[in-house]
Design an enzyme around this catalytic site. Structure first.
Site, PDB file in Angstrom:
ATOM      1  N   ASN A   9       0.844  -1.096  -0.037  1.00 33.47           N
ATOM      2  CA  ASN A   9       0.027   0.068   0.092  1.00 33.47           C
ATOM      3  C   ASN A   9       0.969   1.044   0.041  1.00 33.47           C
ATOM      4  OD1 ASN A   9      -1.791   1.901   0.527  1.00 33.47           O
ATOM      5  ND2 ASN A   9      -2.395   1.402   2.479  1.00 33.47           N
ATOM      6  N   LYS A  11       0.117   4.395  -0.687  1.00 36.64           N
ATOM      7  CA  LYS A  11      -0.555   5.428   0.055  1.00 36.64           C
ATOM      8  C   LYS A  11       0.001   6.720  -1.191  1.00 36.64           C
ATOM      9  CE  LYS A  11      -0.108   3.463   4.430  1.00 36.64           C
ATOM     10  NZ  LYS A  11      -0.263   3.640   5.947  1.00 36.64           N
ATOM     11  N   HIS A  98      -9.623   1.450   4.696  1.00 34.37           N
ATOM     12  CA  HIS A  98      -8.283   1.552   5.316  1.00 34.37           C
ATOM     13  C   HIS A  98      -8.434   2.789   6.403  1.00 34.37           C
ATOM     14  CE1 HIS A  98      -4.210   2.965   6.272  1.00 34.37           C
ATOM     15  NE2 HIS A  98      -3.703   1.765   5.587  1.00 34.37           N
ATOM     16  N   GLU A 100      -7.092   5.197   7.209  1.00 36.69           N
ATOM     17  CA  GLU A 100      -6.781   6.528   6.771  1.00 36.69           C
ATOM     18  C   GLU A 100      -7.903   7.240   6.224  1.00 36.69           C
ATOM     19  OE1 GLU A 100      -2.939   5.776   5.025  1.00 36.69           O
ATOM     20  OE2 GLU A 100      -2.367   5.437   7.102  1.00 36.69           O
ATOM     21  N   GLU A 173      -5.595  -4.585  10.562  1.00 32.53           N
ATOM     22  CA  GLU A 173      -4.534  -3.445  10.733  1.00 32.53           C
ATOM     23  C   GLU A 173      -5.190  -2.552  12.001  1.00 32.53           C
ATOM     24  OE1 GLU A 173      -2.689  -2.510   6.809  1.00 32.53           O
ATOM     25  OE2 GLU A 173      -4.054  -1.313   7.118  1.00 32.53           O
ATOM     26  N   GLY A 179       2.135   2.933  10.633  1.00 35.96           N
ATOM     27  CA  GLY A 179       3.132   3.897  10.465  1.00 35.96           C
ATOM     28  C   GLY A 179       3.767   4.154  11.767  1.00 35.96           C
ATOM     29  N   SER A 219       3.201  -1.550  10.503  1.00 33.20           N
ATOM     30  CA  SER A 219       4.523  -1.858  10.963  1.00 33.20           C
ATOM     31  C   SER A 219       5.445  -2.947  10.567  1.00 33.20           C
ATOM     32  CB  SER A 219       5.005  -1.134  12.103  1.00 33.20           C
ATOM     33  OG  SER A 219       4.596   0.149  12.347  1.00 33.20           O
ATOM     34  N   GLY A 240       2.749  -0.937   4.341  1.00 34.49           N
ATOM     35  CA  GLY A 240       2.874   0.571   3.740  1.00 34.49           C
ATOM     36  C   GLY A 240       4.513   0.670   3.687  1.00 34.49           C
ATOM     37  N   GLY A 241       4.845   1.507   4.702  1.00 32.64           N
ATOM     38  CA  GLY A 241       6.504   1.740   4.686  1.00 32.64           C
ATOM     39  C   GLY A 241       7.432   0.878   4.000  1.00 32.64           C
TER      40      GLY A 241
HETATM   41  P1  PGA Z   1       2.702   0.674   7.513  1.00 27.96           P
HETATM   42  O1  PGA Z   1       1.052   0.950   6.961  1.00 27.96           O
HETATM   43  O2  PGA Z   1       3.433  -0.624   6.941  1.00 27.96           O
HETATM   44  O3  PGA Z   1       3.362   1.830   7.133  1.00 27.96           O
HETATM   45  O4  PGA Z   1       2.599   0.706   8.848  1.00 27.96           O
HETATM   46  C1  PGA Z   1       0.589  -0.228   6.813  1.00 27.96           C
HETATM   47  C2  PGA Z   1      -0.739   0.040   6.022  1.00 27.96           C
HETATM   48  O5  PGA Z   1      -1.257   1.182   6.462  1.00 27.96           O
HETATM   49  O6  PGA Z   1      -1.552  -0.554   5.421  1.00 27.96           O
END
Ligand code: PGA
Length: 259
Positions: A9, A11, A98, A100, A173, A179, A219, A240-241
């Site tokens: 992802n 973002k 998600h 967010e 999640e 994050g 994370s 994500g990251g």
């Molecule tokens: P992250 O994000 O791996 O950066 O924690 C995961 C996500 O939001 O799907």
């Protein structure tokens, strides 16, 4: 046996050059035969979907997903993208709900039910995200929140659309882990995933629930993913990251493949 799935992802990250650089490095580094062992999905910004689905940009079998989509096929919804439009771009998956989106765009369970239905109707596979906030975990409400998020959205999705286990992906999640660098422990992940599988069984029956893949997100890194993947009810990751870097993303795929 559920085939592992690892989804990136991205973002609101990467410009077009960075997307193409990633694709080049990823194609060079992904071990041959990976897609036979792991389903691999990359969810870039909408504006980069076409670049990634162009011929030979990604290794064969690696597919793309949208990070969101609307609940209608078309209409007066300025700024929005429909699942049918995503399908035109050879998109195969859509992230729905998600945290967010829930937080910054006030997406309600009703909206998410509509998005799930529209995604499934278009023949795309939703990755439906659920997860509790820190304060909810600290006050012992994790399971209750998961129950609400699951039932409030899924009760309005026609069962015959959603309960095909190969066409529905769930992602746990925990919001406090996204994050933050503070991933759920394998114990916390397993407990939540097992509970979610129980809820799926209650909704759609034990057989279907046993086949649906549940991803962990929050994370995930190459350092913590093996322990999380070792949990019996964890079937992959929504990342994500760590997915922004081709080498780290390949490592995550290798960990999933080794399970
Ligand atoms: P992250 O994000 O791996 O950066 O924690 C995961 C996500 O939001 O799907």
């Amino acid at each position: 046996m559920r085939k592992p799935l690892v989804a990136a992802n991205w973002k609101m990250n990467k410009n077009l050059n960075e997307v193409l650089d990633f694709a080049g490095e990823f194609s060079r580094k992904l071990p041959h035969g990976s897609v036979a062992k792991v389903d691999i999905v990359i969810c870039p910004a909408f504006t980069h979907l076409a670049a990634l689905t162009a011929n030979s940009v990604l290794p064969g079998g690696v597919v793309v997903g949208g990070q969101d989509s609307h609940w209608e096929e078309k209409g007066a919804f300025t700024g929005c993208i429909s699942p049918v439009m995503l399908k035109d771009l050879r998109v195969r998956y859509v992230i729905v709900g998600h945290s967010e989106r829930r937080q910054y765009f006030s997406e309600s369970s009703n909206m998410l039910a509509g998005k799930l239905t529209a995604t499934l109707k278009a023949g795309l596979i939703p990755i439906f995200c659920v997860g509790e906030k820190l304060e909810e975990r600290q006050t012992g409400r994790t399971f209750k929140v998961l129950e609400e998020q699951m039932t409030e959205a899924l009760q309005f999705v026609p069962k015959e659309l959603a309960s095909d286990s190969s066409r529905f992906i769930l992602a746990y999640e925990p919001v406090w882990a996204i994050g933050t660098g503070q991933n759920a422990t394998p114990g916390q992940a397993q407990e939540a995933h097992k509970h979610l599988r129980g809820l799926l069984a209650w909704l759609w029956g034990a057989e279907t629930a046993g086949q649906i893949r549940i991803l962990y997100g929050g994370s995930v890194t190459p350092d913590n993913f093996a322990a999380i993947m070792a949990c019996p009810d964890v079937d992959g990751g929504l990342v994500g990251g760590a997915s922004l870097d081709a080498e780290r993303f390949v490592k995550l795929i290798e960990i999933a493949a080794a399970r």
